[in-house]
Design a protein around this motif. Sequence first.
Motif, PDB file in Angstrom:
ATOM      1  N   ALA A 150       0.871  -1.175   0.000  1.00  0.00           N
ATOM      2  CA  ALA A 150       0.000   0.000   0.000  1.00  0.00           C
ATOM      3  C   ALA A 150       0.910   1.227   0.000  1.00  0.00           C
ATOM      4  O   ALA A 150       1.082   1.905   1.001  1.00  0.00           O
ATOM      5  CB  ALA A 150      -0.922  -0.016   1.205  1.00  0.00           C
ATOM      6  N   LEU A 151       1.500   1.477  -1.156  1.00  0.00           N
ATOM      7  CA  LEU A 151       2.570   2.469  -1.285  1.00  0.00           C
ATOM      8  C   LEU A 151       2.102   3.901  -1.086  1.00  0.00           C
ATOM      9  O   LEU A 151       2.869   4.736  -0.635  1.00  0.00           O
ATOM     10  CB  LEU A 151       3.212   2.361  -2.672  1.00  0.00           C
ATOM     11  CG  LEU A 151       3.880   1.036  -3.004  1.00  0.00           C
ATOM     12  CD1 LEU A 151       4.276   0.998  -4.475  1.00  0.00           C
ATOM     13  CD2 LEU A 151       5.091   0.831  -2.121  1.00  0.00           C
ATOM     14  N   LYS A 152       0.878   4.167  -1.454  1.00  0.00           N
ATOM     15  CA  LYS A 152       0.369   5.538  -1.385  1.00  0.00           C
ATOM     16  C   LYS A 152      -0.685   5.654  -0.291  1.00  0.00           C
ATOM     17  O   LYS A 152      -1.376   4.697   0.036  1.00  0.00           O
ATOM     18  CB  LYS A 152      -0.250   5.942  -2.721  1.00  0.00           C
ATOM     19  CG  LYS A 152       0.742   5.957  -3.865  1.00  0.00           C
ATOM     20  CD  LYS A 152       0.064   6.365  -5.153  1.00  0.00           C
ATOM     21  CE  LYS A 152       1.053   6.367  -6.307  1.00  0.00           C
ATOM     22  NZ  LYS A 152       0.400   6.811  -7.549  1.00  0.00           N
ATOM     23  N   ARG A 153      -0.798   6.862   0.224  1.00  0.00           N
ATOM     24  CA  ARG A 153      -1.802   7.086   1.264  1.00  0.00           C
ATOM     25  C   ARG A 153      -3.196   6.724   0.762  1.00  0.00           C
ATOM     26  O   ARG A 153      -3.983   6.111   1.478  1.00  0.00           O
ATOM     27  CB  ARG A 153      -1.761   8.538   1.735  1.00  0.00           C
ATOM     28  CG  ARG A 153      -2.734   8.770   2.866  1.00  0.00           C
ATOM     29  CD  ARG A 153      -2.763  10.202   3.312  1.00  0.00           C
ATOM     30  NE  ARG A 153      -3.623  10.310   4.465  1.00  0.00           N
ATOM     31  CZ  ARG A 153      -3.289  10.869   5.607  1.00  0.00           C
ATOM     32  NH1 ARG A 153      -2.100  11.408   5.751  1.00  0.00           N
ATOM     33  NH2 ARG A 153      -4.134  10.908   6.602  1.00  0.00           N
ATOM     34  N   ASN A 163      14.585  -4.752 -11.032  1.00  0.00           N
ATOM     35  CA  ASN A 163      14.467  -3.489 -11.763  1.00  0.00           C
ATOM     36  C   ASN A 163      13.155  -2.765 -11.473  1.00  0.00           C
ATOM     37  O   ASN A 163      13.002  -1.602 -11.823  1.00  0.00           O
ATOM     38  CB  ASN A 163      14.631  -3.724 -13.267  1.00  0.00           C
ATOM     39  CG  ASN A 163      13.542  -4.586 -13.858  1.00  0.00           C
ATOM     40  OD1 ASN A 163      12.853  -5.315 -13.145  1.00  0.00           O
ATOM     41  ND2 ASN A 163      13.387  -4.523 -15.161  1.00  0.00           N
ATOM     42  N   MET A 164      12.216  -3.430 -10.819  1.00  0.00           N
ATOM     43  CA  MET A 164      10.939  -2.796 -10.496  1.00  0.00           C
ATOM     44  C   MET A 164      10.961  -2.106  -9.130  1.00  0.00           C
ATOM     45  O   MET A 164      10.062  -1.339  -8.808  1.00  0.00           O
ATOM     46  CB  MET A 164       9.824  -3.830 -10.543  1.00  0.00           C
ATOM     47  CG  MET A 164       9.618  -4.395 -11.945  1.00  0.00           C
ATOM     48  SD  MET A 164       8.360  -5.653 -11.984  1.00  0.00           S
ATOM     49  CE  MET A 164       6.908  -4.671 -11.705  1.00  0.00           C
ATOM     50  N   VAL A 165      11.991  -2.341  -8.346  1.00  0.00           N
ATOM     51  CA  VAL A 165      12.085  -1.724  -7.021  1.00  0.00           C
ATOM     52  C   VAL A 165      12.112  -0.207  -7.145  1.00  0.00           C
ATOM     53  O   VAL A 165      11.460   0.496  -6.368  1.00  0.00           O
ATOM     54  CB  VAL A 165      13.309  -2.259  -6.244  1.00  0.00           C
ATOM     55  CG1 VAL A 165      13.507  -1.499  -4.944  1.00  0.00           C
ATOM     56  CG2 VAL A 165      13.161  -3.757  -5.994  1.00  0.00           C
ATOM     57  N   GLN A 183       9.569   5.223  -6.392  1.00  0.00           N
ATOM     58  CA  GLN A 183       9.037   6.453  -6.982  1.00  0.00           C
ATOM     59  C   GLN A 183       7.580   6.664  -6.579  1.00  0.00           C
ATOM     60  O   GLN A 183       7.140   7.791  -6.394  1.00  0.00           O
ATOM     61  CB  GLN A 183       9.156   6.407  -8.498  1.00  0.00           C
ATOM     62  CG  GLN A 183      10.567   6.600  -8.996  1.00  0.00           C
ATOM     63  CD  GLN A 183      10.635   6.548 -10.514  1.00  0.00           C
ATOM     64  OE1 GLN A 183      10.105   5.632 -11.137  1.00  0.00           O
ATOM     65  NE2 GLN A 183      11.285   7.538 -11.089  1.00  0.00           N
ATOM     66  N   SER A 184       6.837   5.578  -6.432  1.00  0.00           N
ATOM     67  CA  SER A 184       5.420   5.665  -6.053  1.00  0.00           C
ATOM     68  C   SER A 184       5.214   5.820  -4.551  1.00  0.00           C
ATOM     69  O   SER A 184       4.171   6.303  -4.120  1.00  0.00           O
ATOM     70  CB  SER A 184       4.676   4.397  -6.504  1.00  0.00           C
ATOM     71  OG  SER A 184       4.668   4.300  -7.899  1.00  0.00           O
TER      72      SER A 184
END
Length: 134
Positions: free
Chosen positions: A39-42, A87-89, A94-95
């Motif tokens: 859950a990378l974003k608020r 490579n997706m890390v 960034q997100s």
Amino acid sequence: MASGQPLNDEDRWDWLIQVREESIIRLNTSRGVVVTCSALKRKYRDVIRVATYHHPEVGVRFIYLNASEAVLKDRVKQRQDHYMKDNMVHSQFQSLEAPTVDENDILSVDASGDSVHVQQLAIDVVNKAMADGV
């Protein structure tokens, strides 16, 4: 993600809602539910938090695994036959919207150690929160 393309917001909405709703259903037959997801974003965390609006008895907590991009990239490189490639890390970082101080349902864990140590830290912080009634 299996094709090497990061998910975008549109890809995540229905999935997050389904995770939330399935968790509520599972709570009817168990003492607790643990869900793992990035859950990378608020706003992603907020989708899960909605569970408490209609079900005030539900307690939602997030464990924020705090580690550097380099540490996580190395960890992902060690995985065998996993859809998430190293490579997706970078796109994940960034997100990432790190939790803010007003997100009082966040339990932070230093995730720079080995996986066994990080797992124990996560268990300890959850047990402490439960004991404190948080």
